[in-house]
Design a protein around this motif. Sequence first.
Motif, PDB file in Angstrom:
ATOM      1  N   GLN A  79      -9.357  20.426 -47.278  1.00  0.00           N
ATOM      2  CA  GLN A  79      -9.860  19.110 -47.697  1.00  0.00           C
ATOM      3  C   GLN A  79      -9.262  18.660 -49.034  1.00  0.00           C
ATOM      4  O   GLN A  79      -8.731  17.557 -49.140  1.00  0.00           O
ATOM      5  N   GLU A 118      -6.808  15.460 -49.630  1.00  0.00           N
ATOM      6  CA  GLU A 118      -7.213  14.330 -50.469  1.00  0.00           C
ATOM      7  C   GLU A 118      -6.179  14.049 -51.551  1.00  0.00           C
ATOM      8  O   GLU A 118      -5.896  12.884 -51.863  1.00  0.00           O
ATOM      9  N   GLN A 119      -5.607  15.072 -52.142  1.00  0.00           N
ATOM     10  CA  GLN A 119      -4.555  14.869 -53.148  1.00  0.00           C
ATOM     11  C   GLN A 119      -3.352  14.167 -52.528  1.00  0.00           C
ATOM     12  O   GLN A 119      -2.758  13.275 -53.143  1.00  0.00           O
ATOM     13  N   ARG A 168      -4.134  10.421 -51.890  1.00  0.00           N
ATOM     14  CA  ARG A 168      -4.170   9.685 -53.160  1.00  0.00           C
ATOM     15  C   ARG A 168      -2.750   9.398 -53.647  1.00  0.00           C
ATOM     16  O   ARG A 168      -2.447   8.292 -54.106  1.00  0.00           O
ATOM     17  N   VAL A 210      -9.382   5.567 -47.243  1.00  0.00           N
ATOM     18  CA  VAL A 210      -9.527   6.929 -46.739  1.00  0.00           C
ATOM     19  C   VAL A 210     -10.938   7.394 -47.078  1.00  0.00           C
ATOM     20  O   VAL A 210     -11.395   7.229 -48.213  1.00  0.00           O
ATOM     21  N   TYR A 211     -11.613   7.975 -46.095  1.00  0.00           N
ATOM     22  CA  TYR A 211     -12.989   8.416 -46.264  1.00  0.00           C
ATOM     23  C   TYR A 211     -13.100   9.906 -45.966  1.00  0.00           C
ATOM     24  O   TYR A 211     -12.405  10.426 -45.100  1.00  0.00           O
ATOM     25  N   ARG A 212     -14.024  10.548 -46.684  1.00  0.00           N
ATOM     26  CA  ARG A 212     -14.410  11.911 -46.330  1.00  0.00           C
ATOM     27  C   ARG A 212     -15.820  11.820 -45.761  1.00  0.00           C
ATOM     28  O   ARG A 212     -16.542  10.858 -46.021  1.00  0.00           O
ATOM     29  N   LEU A 216     -10.868  13.870 -42.539  1.00  0.00           N
ATOM     30  CA  LEU A 216     -10.579  12.580 -43.170  1.00  0.00           C
ATOM     31  C   LEU A 216     -10.584  11.480 -42.116  1.00  0.00           C
ATOM     32  O   LEU A 216     -10.212  11.719 -40.959  1.00  0.00           O
TER      33      LEU A 216
END
Length: 98
Positions: free
Chosen positions: A15, A19-20, A23, A41-43, A51
């Motif tokens: 995760q 995410e990095q 971004r 983008v959602y978690r 994602l």
Amino acid sequence: MLTKVLSIPLKPGKQAEAEQLVRRFALLGPEQEPATLSFRVYRNATRPDYLLLIGNFADQDAYDTHTGSPAYRELVAGRLAALAVEVVETDHDMIISI
């Protein structure tokens, strides 16, 4: 407008790395693309290692430009895809936006 929704279950423990990547990609790709109208983008708080990406594009040409960019090829199609169990992409038509 073309809306793409990508559901991306990730390999366990990936995760933070994923995410990095998104971004970084947002700055190098969608932020530089005038015909990319939005990129979100959602978690999921109850589903680890997952994602959900939602992108709105002016048209198919805009999406093709987006997915053909060097940033997309390296960071999404390359590195993010390697962290994913699968990527499920679906097209959606907007009914309402407030």
